[in-house]
Design a protein around this motif. Sequence first.
Motif, short mmCIF file in Angstrom:
data_model
loop_
_atom_site.label_atom_id
_atom_site.label_comp_id
_atom_site.label_asym_id
_atom_site.label_seq_id
_atom_site.Cartn_x
_atom_site.Cartn_y
_atom_site.Cartn_z
N ASP B 276 15.07 17.08 9.54
CA ASP B 276 15.80 15.81 9.64
C ASP B 276 14.97 14.79 10.42
N HIS B 277 14.37 15.22 11.52
CA HIS B 277 13.57 14.31 12.33
C HIS B 277 12.39 13.78 11.54
N PHE B 278 11.70 14.66 10.82
CA PHE B 278 10.50 14.25 10.10
C PHE B 278 10.83 13.33 8.92
N SER B 279 11.99 13.54 8.32
CA SER B 279 12.37 12.70 7.17
C SER B 279 12.63 11.28 7.64
N ARG B 280 13.22 11.17 8.81
CA ARG B 280 13.59 9.87 9.35
C ARG B 280 12.35 9.01 9.61
N THR B 281 11.28 9.62 10.07
CA THR B 281 10.10 8.84 10.43
C THR B 281 9.40 8.27 9.19
N ARG B 282 9.65 8.85 8.03
CA ARG B 282 9.04 8.32 6.81
C ARG B 282 9.47 6.88 6.52
N ASP B 283 10.74 6.58 6.85
CA ASP B 283 11.24 5.23 6.58
C ASP B 283 10.44 4.18 7.33
N ILE B 284 10.04 4.51 8.56
CA ILE B 284 9.30 3.53 9.35
C ILE B 284 7.92 3.29 8.73
N ARG B 285 7.30 4.35 8.22
CA ARG B 285 6.02 4.19 7.54
C ARG B 285 6.16 3.23 6.36
N ARG B 286 7.23 3.39 5.59
CA ARG B 286 7.42 2.48 4.46
C ARG B 286 7.51 1.04 4.95
N GLY B 287 8.19 0.83 6.09
CA GLY B 287 8.30 -0.50 6.66
C GLY B 287 6.94 -1.08 7.01
N VAL B 288 6.06 -0.26 7.57
CA VAL B 288 4.72 -0.71 7.96
C VAL B 288 3.94 -1.17 6.73
N ILE B 289 4.05 -0.40 5.66
CA ILE B 289 3.32 -0.75 4.44
C ILE B 289 3.92 -1.99 3.80
N ASP B 290 5.27 -2.04 3.72
CA ASP B 290 5.92 -3.20 3.12
C ASP B 290 5.57 -4.48 3.86
N ALA B 291 5.39 -4.38 5.18
CA ALA B 291 5.09 -5.57 5.98
C ALA B 291 3.60 -5.95 5.92
N GLY B 292 2.83 -5.21 5.13
CA GLY B 292 1.42 -5.56 4.98
C GLY B 292 0.58 -5.21 6.18
N GLN B 293 1.09 -4.35 7.07
CA GLN B 293 0.32 -3.98 8.27
C GLN B 293 -0.61 -2.80 8.01
N ASP B 294 -0.51 -2.20 6.82
CA ASP B 294 -1.44 -1.13 6.48
C ASP B 294 -1.46 -1.01 4.96
N THR B 295 -2.46 -0.28 4.48
CA THR B 295 -2.56 -0.05 3.06
C THR B 295 -1.88 1.26 2.70
N ALA B 296 -1.29 1.34 1.52
CA ALA B 296 -0.64 2.58 1.09
C ALA B 296 -1.64 3.51 0.43
N ASP B 297 -2.89 3.08 0.28
CA ASP B 297 -3.89 3.95 -0.33
C ASP B 297 -3.96 5.28 0.42
N ALA B 298 -4.06 6.36 -0.32
CA ALA B 298 -4.13 7.67 0.31
C ALA B 298 -5.24 7.68 1.34
N ASP B 299 -4.93 8.29 2.52
CA ASP B 299 -6.00 8.52 3.48
C ASP B 299 -6.65 7.22 3.93
N PHE B 300 -5.87 6.15 4.04
CA PHE B 300 -6.39 4.83 4.43
C PHE B 300 -7.47 4.33 3.48
N GLY B 301 -7.52 4.84 2.26
CA GLY B 301 -8.58 4.40 1.36
C GLY B 301 -9.95 4.91 1.76
N ARG B 302 -10.00 5.93 2.62
CA ARG B 302 -11.30 6.53 2.93
C ARG B 302 -11.92 7.07 1.66
#
Lengths: 308, 308
Positions: B276-302
Amino acid sequence: MTEPLFDKVAVIGLGLIGSSMARGMKKRGLAATITGFDGSADVRDRSRALGFCDLVADTAEEAVKDAELVILAVPVGAMRAAAQAIAPFLANGAIVTDVGSVKAAIVRTVASALPEHAAFVPGHPVAGTEHSGPEAGFAELFEGRWCVITPCARSTDASVEKVGALWTALGSTVETMTPEHHDIVLAITSIIPHLIAYNIVGTAADLEDVTQSEVIKFSAGGFRDFTRIAASDPVMWRDVFLNNKDAVLEVLGRFSEDLAALQRMIRWDDGQSLEDHFSRTRDIRRGVIDAGQDTADADFGRPHGHED
Amino acid sequence: MTEPLFDKVAVIGLGLIGSSMARGMKKRGLAATITGFDGSADVRDRSRALGFCDLVADTAEEAVKDAELVILAVPVGAMRAAAQAIAPFLANGAIVTDVGSVKAAIVRTVASALPEHAAFVPGHPVAGTEHSGPEAGFAELFEGRWCVITPCARSTDASVEKVGALWTALGSTVETMTPEHHDIVLAITSIIPHLIAYNIVGTAADLEDVTQSEVIKFSAGGFRDFTRIAASDPVMWRDVFLNNKDAVLEVLGRFSEDLAALQRMIRWDDGQSLEDHFSRTRDIRRGVIDAGQDTADADFGRPHGHED
C-alpha cells in the motif's frame, strides 16, 4: 546470426525483465524457438500483440514442454508457485533459471519444488528501469550491465556455463558468488536505496505545511531522483524486502545509526565532521563513473531548456 | 537582443550558479556590462580564461562599483562575509540579491550587513547539477526551472520586480513565498534527499563484508542515483544543513519515524502495508513528470548498450 545457444526457451512471466530477455534472445538469434507464459490473461494478450515471443502459450505446461531452458521471471514472492506449476512438465535435463533480486530465499523455495531431472541455476540481472509490464521491455536492457549467478546444490557445471553464456550473449558481464553474499551486496546497492526512496516520498506526502504541488514544483533539487526509484513496481519490491529480510534489517540498522550521527552533527553545528563525511562520498561517485555504471554528464544528461 | 534589463551587474562567486548566471545574462543581453569576482585567485584566473564576464575584478570593490545589481553566489556560510565585503562600495539604490539554498538565515545575516541605501531581494534558483566550479556552468541551467523569491523587510516592490524579471529572462518561473516557508519546502525536496544520499554512500563504504568494488559494480540497481546526489559540493551542503537546522531536524525526525515504521513492516512480514505504501508513492512520481520536472524516459534516458 550464429548457431542458437538453445533449441527451445520458455519465459515464464512477461514483465519488464522477461519481455526484455525474449526480445534480446530473438534479436540475437539465441534460441530456435521462444515461448512465453504469464499468469495474467491480459498480459498474455498484450504480449501476443507485441510479438516478442514465437508463441505465447495459454498454460505453463504448453510453454515449458520440451524446453531446454526455462526462465522464471515472476516477482520473488511468486517464484515458488511458478516453480511448482512448471515442475510436472519439465523435460529431462531441462535447465531452470530465475531473475529474482534475492537469491538465498529463492534457492530454498524453488530448488525443492523442481524435479531431480532438472538443473537449477539461480541468476539476477542487475538491470531495470522504473517501468513495468511487457510494453516496457527492450532488447538492450542488459547490455553493459552485470548479471550475478549464484550456483547452488542443484546447479551442474554444464548448466551454470550455459546460463552464463546466455547472459554474456545478451551483453552482460557475469559474476559468480554465493546466494548469501549476493543478498548482502544487493541490500546496500539496490534494496535499501529503494526502501529509502519509497520512505522519503511518503514523508513528503504527509507534511501538513507543504502542499503536494510544492513538492512536485521544487523536486528538481534532488527529490525527483527519489521519486523515480519510488515509482518501481510495488509488488516486486514488497517481495524483495520480505525475502531478504536478514540482510535488509542489518543494513538498515547501520543506515539509521549513521543517519543519527549526521543528525547529531547538524544539531551541534559540527561543520568540520559534516564536510569530512561529504568529501569522502565523492570518491565513490568517481568510482561509479570510472566503472561505466553511470554517465558523468551533468544531471544525468537530462535536457535543459524549453525544448524538454 | 532586447534592451538590457541592467546597466552593470556584478556577480560575486563564480562557481556553478554564478558562472551560469553570467553566461545566461550574456547570451540574452540582459546586462550592458557583467563584472565578476571570486575570493579564490585561481577561480578568478580560470574565469578570465573562460570569458563569461566582461571583466573579472581582483577586488570586490572594483566588481561592485556602480553596479545596479549585485548577485551573491557564494556558499551560504560565506554570504555574510561577502555582504560585508561589498557593503562599503555599493552604489546608491543598488539591488543586492543572492542565490542561497536557505533563506531565513540569510535574511537575518545578510540584510543587517547591507547599507540602508541598498535593497535586498533574497532568491533561490532551484536548479543545479552535481558539478562545481566555473567550468561547470552553462547558460541554460535555469531554463524551465523554478526560482523562489522570498521578499524581506529590506526588499522594495521595484527591486522584487526587477530581480523577478531577471529570472524570467533566464528562463525560470518565479514563485514568491516567505523565507520560513521556503526553508521547509526545500528541506523535504532538496536538503533531506542530499543528507540521505550522503548517508547511504557512507554506510556502504563502511560495510566489512562488501568491497567498494562490489558496491560500484552493482550500483545500477539504485545506488548510483544516490552517488550522483552525494557528489555535490561538500562545503555548500555543509552550510545548507547548518543554516536550515530547524526545518532539517524537523523533517529528518519525521523521515526516521516513517522509516522505522517500514522497518517494522518488514520485520513482521506485513506485506499488505508495504505494498500500500509503495503504491501511493507512484502517484507523486506521475505528478513530477506531468509538471515537466523530469523526463519519463526509462532510466532518465541514460544510454543502454555498448555505445555508452
